[in-house]
Motif scaffolding. Structure first.
Motif: not given
Ligand code: GLP
Length: 258
Positions: A114-121
């Protein structure tokens, strides 16, 4: 989808490198999605040369890798962390803080994903995603039958991937990690542009199915037909099972003459 067919691997890599260089010159804080495997190695070589000889500046670039094995240390010779350091990160000036590769050390994979996705955003989304393709049509480690709506997650590798990747583990299929963390198919589809690279006859069937076959989770790369800005750059061997080669070549020639 734009399909560019070139005589050899070097020319594929040059076209991809030029697209990335032009994008960095236009937007120095470009967000790049990176892939591993043998296919992008030549592309990284050219980008390193552009940095070293022409001063291409990566100091504001942010990167997100597609995937990483689970179950081997980050400094294992075959980890994708090691691969990226060896082929790219050790030779360009991307700040360490801007380099992101899925981690295999966390106990809480869900939270990490979830945090990897958040970082991309938070980085503004991926501008250009580099992709290779497995012989069965997988992208990242999104194996055959992956949901086309999948997000970053932990997956089990298919027998075909274990066998294909055994070459990097002394040809011992049992030494290949069984699991991996991968960006999902929906995550990849959110990239503003995708560059799908492939060479060799071993990829010809996957390429034909991905570009000209039906969109199906049985060929994960086929979802790229729904992506508004994908450029597929392949060699003649990888194009050998495509039926519309004449059209792709004419379309590319017309684009060059614009
Ligand atoms: C692995 C990687 C993929 C890569 C594929 C093909 O499965 N996870 O991202 O596209 O291998 O690799 P190669 O370029 O070595 O054929």
């Amino acid at each position: 989808m734009e399909v560019i067919i070139q005589p050899n691997h070097h020319q594929i890599a040059s076209i991809a490198a030029n697209i990335i260089r032009d994008a960095i010159l236009k937007k120095p804080n470009l967000v790049l999605g990176l892939a591993t495997g043998s296919t992008p190695i030549e592309l990284y070589k050219i980008l390193v040369r552009m940095h070293r000889d022409d001063g291409l500046d990566f100091s504001d670039v942010t990167t997100f890798n597609l995937d990483e094995y689970v179950g081997i240390p980050l400094d294992h010779p075959q980890s994708y962390h090691t691969f990226m350091a060896h082929h790219f990160f050790d030779h360009v000036n991307i700040p360490k803080a801007n380099q992101h590769i899925p981690q295999n050390i966390s106990d809480n994979h869900e939270e990490f994903c979830a945090s990897y996705e958040e970082k991309i955003v938070c980085a503004g989304g991926i501008d250009i995603q580099i992709l290779g393709i497995g012989t069965d049509g997988h992208i990242g480690f999104n194996e055959v039958s992956s949901s086309l709506a999948s997000r970053t997650r932990i997956v089990t590798l298919s027998q075909s991937t274990l066998e294909a990747n055994a070459i990097h583990f002394n040809c011992d299929v049992n030494a290949v990690p069984q699991m991996a963390l991968t960006m999902g198919i929906a995550t990849i589809m959110e990239a503003k542009k995708c560059l799908l690279l492939a060479c060799g006859t071993s990829k010809s069937q996957a390429i034909a199915k991905a570009i000209e076959g039906p969109i199906t989770s049985m060929v994960p790369a086929s979802i790229l037909q729904m992506h508004p800005n994908t450029v597929t750059i392949i060699d003649e061997a990888a194009s050998s099972m495509l039926s519309e080669v004449e059209y792709y070549n004419r379309s590319y020639a017309n684009m060059l003459s614009l």
